[in-house]
Design a protein around this motif. Sequence first.
Motif, short mmCIF file in Angstrom:
data_model
loop_
_atom_site.label_atom_id
_atom_site.label_comp_id
_atom_site.label_asym_id
_atom_site.label_seq_id
_atom_site.Cartn_x
_atom_site.Cartn_y
_atom_site.Cartn_z
N ARG A 118 0.52 -1.29 -0.33
CA ARG A 118 -0.23 -0.08 0.19
C ARG A 118 0.87 1.63 -0.20
NH1 ARG A 118 -2.02 3.45 -1.52
NH2 ARG A 118 -3.80 5.40 -0.63
N CYS B 11 -1.11 8.40 -5.67
CA CYS B 11 0.35 8.24 -4.11
C CYS B 11 1.37 7.92 -4.71
CB CYS B 11 0.05 6.55 -3.84
SG CYS B 11 -0.79 5.93 -3.47
N CYS C 117 0.20 3.97 -8.29
CA CYS C 117 -0.55 5.36 -8.98
C CYS C 117 -0.95 6.89 -8.94
CB CYS C 117 -1.96 5.21 -8.38
SG CYS C 117 -2.56 6.32 -7.15
#
Length: 433
Positions: free
Chosen positions: A81, A89, A86
């Motif tokens: 995570r 992020c 993406c």
Amino acid sequence: MLSYLTRWVSRGAFQALKGASSRPQLVKTPHIGNQTLAAAPLPFTGGSPGVRQARALDQERLLQIDWDDGSCSLYPFTWLRDNCQCPHCTLQSAQARSLLFSNLDVHTGMDQVQLMDNKVSITWPDQHSSEFDPDWLKKRCFSSEARQALQEELFLNEREYWDSSLQIPTADFQEVLHDDKAALAWLEALRRIGIVYLRGAPAEQGQVARLSQRIGYLRLTFYGHTWQVQDKPMANNVAYTSGELSLHTDYPALHHPPGVQFLHCVRQADQGGESEAVDGFHMAEQLRREDPEAFNILSSLRVDFTDSGADYCDFSVQSKNHIIDVDSEGRVTRINYNNATRDSVLDMPVHQVQPFYSSLKAFVELLSRPENVFTYRMEPGDLVTFDNWRLLHGRKSYLSRGQNSRHLEGAYLDWDEVMSRLRILQKAVRGDS
Ligand SMILES: C[N+](C)(C)CCCC(=O)O
Ligand SMILES: O=C(O)CCC(=O)C(=O)O
Ligand SMILES: [Fe+2]
Ligand SMILES: [Zn+2]
């Protein structure tokens, strides 16, 4: 093209090699010859095996990837995570994380994992989704073998040890300036062997600055952007006399001594002025074997160094350094020793003073054994580049004629900048990822 010849000596498997070296030569070796450096081993890049299966181990909070080649990798949910690629992020233009740590749930679960278009696609409990490229994941596998391979690719910490019989890696100055392959071979040898000789530079000031622009920028110190090693009246450093310089590293008076040193011969002395170099990492390992007590003392006691005066500007420098620096795993990382700047201030309990001197004596005697010292003589236009964290260097005294006498120009760089250029050249020359 850079060429060098030796039967390679490596950590743990060192054999004493025969034959003294004098003036560095462009070594022509018909059998291994010029291919040697250009053909440095390709680092691990994954070779992209496909993903056979990806599944979430919810209990352990690990993603398990089974690869086509039968191997298997584990990735913590939290790490996945944290490293979502993406555009929310990651700031793509900087290749940097834009996800704030305050917005990272370090106890996150995973809703779903799928294989889509040969990508590992993850949906998180808040319905944010991440896609990971299998090559990207494989390279970052947490197994100790994969971590070791990637760390070696990033930092090139494997070294080849040498002694007096070193066949010094030698390259052409102009080629290194203008040809990426030659520049890469230069920096790879500088890292691995610790010293590379360049020939064919003009015998005039300004060449170390030119060479440092090939990397990026040089390291400014109190002695200036570049500095002139000459016999000077009222010398502010023993290097600026015509006296002998015993084996030393430069600038242990700084807590972060310069990583790399360039020395360019503008004029050589008529008599004397020969150069010496010793592989400090090799010597430290030898000391560890021969005299473990001395090694322990030199790697655990911090010694005061001092340097004051005026040059680029006025300075009053103090440091405390181990003569032998080791990392948390006991590997030797840096030698810090210049007898001229070792302080009379010695911050240790009185009973440790004599053991300290005895240990330093053992180390210096080991360094100075003829079988360990590589000797050479620089001629105008020659330029030596070396690892100042690893090598000790010295020079013989010389006959000074005041002005128009021996003249070397020097400059420092740091390893971060040198390694940065090395990585960029690797990518340019070999197309490494
Ligand atoms: C050559 N110079 C004067 C820049 C530095 C000498 C090394 C040292 O003082 O540790
Ligand atoms: O004069 C030389 O050959 C070496 C000089 C040196 O080691 C220094 O300037 O620190
Ligand atoms: Fe020096
Ligand atoms: Zn994201």
